[in-house]
Design a protein around this motif. Sequence first.
Motif, PDB file in Angstrom:
ATOM      1  N   VAL A 119     100.267  70.088  10.160  1.00  0.00           N
ATOM      2  CA  VAL A 119     101.088  69.097  10.694  1.00  0.00           C
ATOM      3  C   VAL A 119     100.854  67.788  10.320  1.00  0.00           C
ATOM      4  O   VAL A 119     101.841  66.790   9.848  1.00  0.00           O
ATOM      5  CB  VAL A 119     101.427  69.469  11.993  1.00  0.00           C
ATOM      6  N   LEU A 120      99.554  67.142  10.681  1.00  0.00           N
ATOM      7  CA  LEU A 120      99.328  65.879  10.590  1.00  0.00           C
ATOM      8  C   LEU A 120      99.198  65.426   9.225  1.00  0.00           C
ATOM      9  O   LEU A 120      99.570  64.362   8.734  1.00  0.00           O
ATOM     10  CB  LEU A 120      97.999  65.647  11.348  1.00  0.00           C
ATOM     11  N   GLN A 121      98.703  66.310   8.379  1.00  0.00           N
ATOM     12  CA  GLN A 121      98.556  66.360   6.789  1.00  0.00           C
ATOM     13  C   GLN A 121      99.852  65.824   6.244  1.00  0.00           C
ATOM     14  O   GLN A 121     100.022  65.240   5.492  1.00  0.00           O
ATOM     15  CB  GLN A 121      97.766  67.393   6.128  1.00  0.00           C
ATOM     16  N   GLN A 122     100.814  66.582   6.637  1.00  0.00           N
ATOM     17  CA  GLN A 122     102.271  66.411   6.292  1.00  0.00           C
ATOM     18  C   GLN A 122     103.005  65.250   6.833  1.00  0.00           C
ATOM     19  O   GLN A 122     103.894  64.998   6.403  1.00  0.00           O
ATOM     20  CB  GLN A 122     102.928  67.793   6.653  1.00  0.00           C
ATOM     21  N   GLY A 123     102.130  64.426   7.619  1.00  0.00           N
ATOM     22  CA  GLY A 123     102.752  63.302   8.236  1.00  0.00           C
ATOM     23  C   GLY A 123     103.841  63.424   9.295  1.00  0.00           C
ATOM     24  O   GLY A 123     104.594  62.820   9.573  1.00  0.00           O
ATOM     25  N   ARG A 124     103.814  64.508  10.026  1.00  0.00           N
ATOM     26  CA  ARG A 124     104.687  65.068  11.092  1.00  0.00           C
ATOM     27  C   ARG A 124     104.140  64.763  12.376  1.00  0.00           C
ATOM     28  O   ARG A 124     104.286  65.594  13.218  1.00  0.00           O
ATOM     29  CB  ARG A 124     105.245  66.313  10.722  1.00  0.00           C
ATOM     30  N   LEU A 146      90.926  68.387  19.152  1.00  0.00           N
ATOM     31  CA  LEU A 146      92.473  67.923  18.923  1.00  0.00           C
ATOM     32  C   LEU A 146      92.442  66.352  18.904  1.00  0.00           C
ATOM     33  O   LEU A 146      92.944  65.999  17.874  1.00  0.00           O
ATOM     34  CB  LEU A 146      93.278  68.634  19.921  1.00  0.00           C
ATOM     35  N   GLY A 147      91.802  65.605  19.976  1.00  0.00           N
ATOM     36  CA  GLY A 147      91.872  64.294  20.045  1.00  0.00           C
ATOM     37  C   GLY A 147      91.432  63.667  18.792  1.00  0.00           C
ATOM     38  O   GLY A 147      91.747  62.788  18.423  1.00  0.00           O
ATOM     39  N   ASP A 148      90.029  64.307  18.469  1.00  0.00           N
ATOM     40  CA  ASP A 148      89.414  63.878  17.170  1.00  0.00           C
ATOM     41  C   ASP A 148      90.286  63.933  16.150  1.00  0.00           C
ATOM     42  O   ASP A 148      90.292  63.012  15.042  1.00  0.00           O
ATOM     43  CB  ASP A 148      87.934  64.475  17.061  1.00  0.00           C
ATOM     44  N   LEU A 149      91.125  64.819  16.033  1.00  0.00           N
ATOM     45  CA  LEU A 149      91.987  65.065  14.712  1.00  0.00           C
ATOM     46  C   LEU A 149      92.937  64.047  14.869  1.00  0.00           C
ATOM     47  O   LEU A 149      93.380  63.542  13.580  1.00  0.00           O
ATOM     48  CB  LEU A 149      92.435  66.598  14.830  1.00  0.00           C
ATOM     49  N   VAL A 150      93.555  63.854  15.969  1.00  0.00           N
ATOM     50  CA  VAL A 150      94.813  63.067  16.152  1.00  0.00           C
ATOM     51  C   VAL A 150      94.546  61.749  15.718  1.00  0.00           C
ATOM     52  O   VAL A 150      95.020  60.813  15.410  1.00  0.00           O
ATOM     53  CB  VAL A 150      95.713  63.292  17.493  1.00  0.00           C
ATOM     54  N   LYS A 151      93.073  61.332  16.302  1.00  0.00           N
ATOM     55  CA  LYS A 151      92.563  59.983  16.374  1.00  0.00           C
ATOM     56  C   LYS A 151      92.829  59.203  14.855  1.00  0.00           C
ATOM     57  O   LYS A 151      92.881  58.163  14.761  1.00  0.00           O
ATOM     58  CB  LYS A 151      91.430  59.813  17.001  1.00  0.00           C
ATOM     59  N   GLN A 152      92.589  59.962  13.879  1.00  0.00           N
ATOM     60  CA  GLN A 152      92.666  59.818  12.583  1.00  0.00           C
ATOM     61  C   GLN A 152      93.923  59.100  12.079  1.00  0.00           C
ATOM     62  O   GLN A 152      94.102  58.255  11.299  1.00  0.00           O
ATOM     63  CB  GLN A 152      92.088  60.735  11.618  1.00  0.00           C
ATOM     64  N   VAL A 153      95.027  59.586  12.880  1.00  0.00           N
ATOM     65  CA  VAL A 153      96.404  59.232  12.143  1.00  0.00           C
ATOM     66  C   VAL A 153      97.032  58.196  13.640  1.00  0.00           C
ATOM     67  O   VAL A 153      97.674  57.209  13.087  1.00  0.00           O
ATOM     68  CB  VAL A 153      97.287  60.350  12.631  1.00  0.00           C
TER      69      VAL A 153
END
Length: 126
Positions: free
Chosen positions: A6-11, A30-37
């Motif tokens: 979902v994040l890779q698709q920019g959503r 999940l926080g670490d993943l989201v933090k990149q965006v």
Amino acid sequence: ELCKPVLQQGRKQLLEKWLKEEKLECSEELGDLVKQVDPTLALSVYLRANVPSKVIQCFAETGQFQKIVLYAKKVGYTPDYIFLLRNLMRVNPETGGQFATMLVQDEGEPLADLSQIVDVFMETNQ
């Protein structure tokens, strides 16, 4: 699992919706993943997952230094205030001065050793 594609698709909006609807289990990963965006959205995830070190790191990275001391006291966590001050002084010396004042003027005892605070200012020639 679903969040990465979902994040890779920019959503990011979809992720925000799921968080509001409590459809996601918040975790440090999940926080670490989201933090990149989005560091602000990651802050929300870390808060819900109760990961104090990452919450404080996000407060620092998003410039919300006044919230660090309050949050740390609320959850009973003691961050490395000198490390935070040193990093802040590199990025924004004026805000660093305000943060140092907060550390020294706290109710009761200072939150960090005064000589270490002075050393930080000496290192940055402020």
